[in-house]
Design a protein around this motif. Structure first.
Motif, PDB file in Angstrom:
ATOM      1  N   ARG A  31      43.892  26.392  13.764  1.00  0.00           N
ATOM      2  CA  ARG A  31      44.106  25.229  12.906  1.00  0.00           C
ATOM      3  C   ARG A  31      42.925  25.034  11.972  1.00  0.00           C
ATOM      4  NH1 ARG A  31      47.995  21.945  15.513  1.00  0.00           N
ATOM      5  NH2 ARG A  31      49.529  23.424  16.318  1.00  0.00           N
ATOM      6  N   ASP A  87      42.955  16.905  10.561  1.00  0.00           N
ATOM      7  CA  ASP A  87      42.971  15.585   9.930  1.00  0.00           C
ATOM      8  C   ASP A  87      44.382  14.986   9.929  1.00  0.00           C
ATOM      9  OD1 ASP A  87      40.256  15.618   9.394  1.00  0.00           O
ATOM     10  OD2 ASP A  87      40.494  16.346   7.329  1.00  0.00           O
ATOM     11  N   GLU A  88      45.380  15.833   9.691  1.00  0.00           N
ATOM     12  CA  GLU A  88      46.763  15.346   9.638  1.00  0.00           C
ATOM     13  C   GLU A  88      47.221  14.812  10.989  1.00  0.00           C
ATOM     14  OE1 GLU A  88      49.027  18.641   8.121  1.00  0.00           O
ATOM     15  OE2 GLU A  88      49.005  17.810   6.092  1.00  0.00           O
ATOM     16  N   GLU A 102      45.512  11.536  11.844  1.00  0.00           N
ATOM     17  CA  GLU A 102      46.119  10.386  11.178  1.00  0.00           C
ATOM     18  C   GLU A 102      47.385   9.910  11.891  1.00  0.00           C
ATOM     19  OE1 GLU A 102      44.865   8.568   8.850  1.00  0.00           O
ATOM     20  OE2 GLU A 102      43.086   9.845   8.649  1.00  0.00           O
ATOM     21  N   LEU A 103      48.024  10.808  12.641  1.00  0.00           N
ATOM     22  CA  LEU A 103      49.213  10.442  13.407  1.00  0.00           C
ATOM     23  C   LEU A 103      48.872   9.880  14.780  1.00  0.00           C
ATOM     24  CD1 LEU A 103      51.516  13.474  12.514  1.00  0.00           C
ATOM     25  CD2 LEU A 103      51.812  11.093  11.767  1.00  0.00           C
ATOM     26  N   ALA A 154      41.954  20.540   7.735  1.00  0.00           N
ATOM     27  CA  ALA A 154      43.035  19.757   7.132  1.00  0.00           C
ATOM     28  C   ALA A 154      44.159  19.521   8.138  1.00  0.00           C
ATOM     29  CB  ALA A 154      43.565  20.457   5.886  1.00  0.00           C
ATOM     30  N   ASP A 155      44.486  20.561   8.925  1.00  0.00           N
ATOM     31  CA  ASP A 155      45.505  20.402   9.963  1.00  0.00           C
ATOM     32  C   ASP A 155      45.086  19.345  10.985  1.00  0.00           C
ATOM     33  OD1 ASP A 155      47.030  22.486   8.861  1.00  0.00           O
ATOM     34  OD2 ASP A 155      46.058  24.002  10.127  1.00  0.00           O
ATOM     35  N   GLU A 189      54.958  14.265  14.458  1.00  0.00           N
ATOM     36  CA  GLU A 189      55.531  12.997  14.004  1.00  0.00           C
ATOM     37  C   GLU A 189      56.937  12.807  14.567  1.00  0.00           C
ATOM     38  OE1 GLU A 189      55.631  10.353   9.939  1.00  0.00           O
ATOM     39  OE2 GLU A 189      55.700  12.545   9.749  1.00  0.00           O
ATOM     40  N   ASP A 205      52.263  20.919  15.145  1.00  0.00           N
ATOM     41  CA  ASP A 205      51.706  20.625  13.829  1.00  0.00           C
ATOM     42  C   ASP A 205      52.095  19.196  13.467  1.00  0.00           C
ATOM     43  OD1 ASP A 205      54.396  20.673  12.982  1.00  0.00           O
ATOM     44  OD2 ASP A 205      54.212  22.690  12.136  1.00  0.00           O
ATOM     45  N   ALA A 206      51.646  18.741  12.309  1.00  0.00           N
ATOM     46  CA  ALA A 206      51.823  17.328  11.963  1.00  0.00           C
ATOM     47  C   ALA A 206      53.291  16.925  11.880  1.00  0.00           C
ATOM     48  CB  ALA A 206      51.112  17.019  10.645  1.00  0.00           C
TER      49      ALA A 206
END
Length: 273
Positions: A230, A236-237, A240-241, A233-234, A201, A196-197
């Protein structure tokens, strides 16, 4: 439908790979599903390297990975293809390299450039080992074997005649922070995980540290993440990473393609920006 290439992360378009689990269906169904997915516009077709189903009836229908990939390479003309992921334990390293090179050439028909992705990992499904007579060992031993075999595979690619048609991309699956990510930093063109995001990260930071240790800029590595269960929104997160390769697993006997259509629309919207 084809993916537009205008919007990228680090120069890479967003891509969608679909893993056709080779379980609970006869090969004819798998073959027809692969053809439909290529026509729909997916970027990569994956299977997996196991000998028994991972879900549903444990002794249900199941087919072997590498021979199937060779057939799919001949059948298709546009999509890339590979295993998500090959089990390093099941085959001699030099043999893996030669098999990969051969599928690379099969998939290059008409273009001169192969479409094979060498997805690999250390292995984990104990039944495969027990039933087929491989030594299961420990997680650490299997990871050490992967680390030892990848340089052998890479060297064999330089010795084969004919050589591969291109630099065969190496995809490594797994998220272990001490050993796996160090192997990724040293060898991978693509790193695949189920993160997950928040997890992604953190692991990207650790991957960068391993890259510093082995002298590699890990921004060169494409980030791949599984989409099953997923939300948009998941996705998209993690986009973005820096995630640009998204994978979606589908299983027999029916291979429901409706989620694939939805995620292709999402991919195309991302690439249109």
């Amino acid at each position: 439908m084809t993916s537009e290439k205008s919007s990228t992360v680090g120069g890479r378009p967003v891509r969608l790979g679909v893993q056709i689990a080779p379980q609970h269906a006869y090969y004819e169904k798998i073959r027809d599903t692969a053809a439909e997915l290529e026509e729909m516009g997916v970027d990569i077709l994956f299977n997996w390297d196991h000998f028994y189903p991972l879900s549903g009836e444990p002794d249900g229908l199941h087919f072997e990975s590498w021979t199937m990939l060779a057939a799919l390479a001949e059948q298709t003309s546009r999509v890339e293809l590979g295993a998500l992921v090959n089990c390093n334990s099941y085959r001699n390293a030099n043999l893996q390299a030669d098999m990969a090179r051969t599928i690379d050439h099969i998939s290059a028909k008409g273009t001169g450039t192969g479409r094979f992705i060498f997805g690999t990992g250390s292995g984990w499904f104990e039944r495969d080992y027990d039933e087929y007579g491989y030594e299961f060992g420990t997680v650490g031993q299997r990871l050490d074997a992967l680390a030892a075999n990848l340089p052998v595979i890479e060297e064999r690619w330089t010795k084969l005649n004919p050589p591969p048609t291109r630099h065969i991309p190496v995809l490594i699956g797994g998220g272990g922070e001490k050993k796996t990510l160090r192997i990724v930093a040293k060898h991978a063109d693509i790193w695949h995980s189920f993160s997950d995001a928040a997890t992604l990260e953190r692991k990207l930071g650790i991957l960068a540290e391993h890259g510093d240790a082995v002298g590699r800029d890990t921004s060169q590595i494409e980030i791949s993440t599984e989409l099953s269960r997923r939300t948009v929104a998941d996705a998209d997160e993690v986009f973005e990473l820096g995630t640009t390769l998204f994978t979606l697993g589908i299983s027999g006997p029916d291979y429901d393609l409706s989620p694939v259509r939805d995620w292709l629309d999402w991919r195309d919207a991302k690439n249109a920006k």
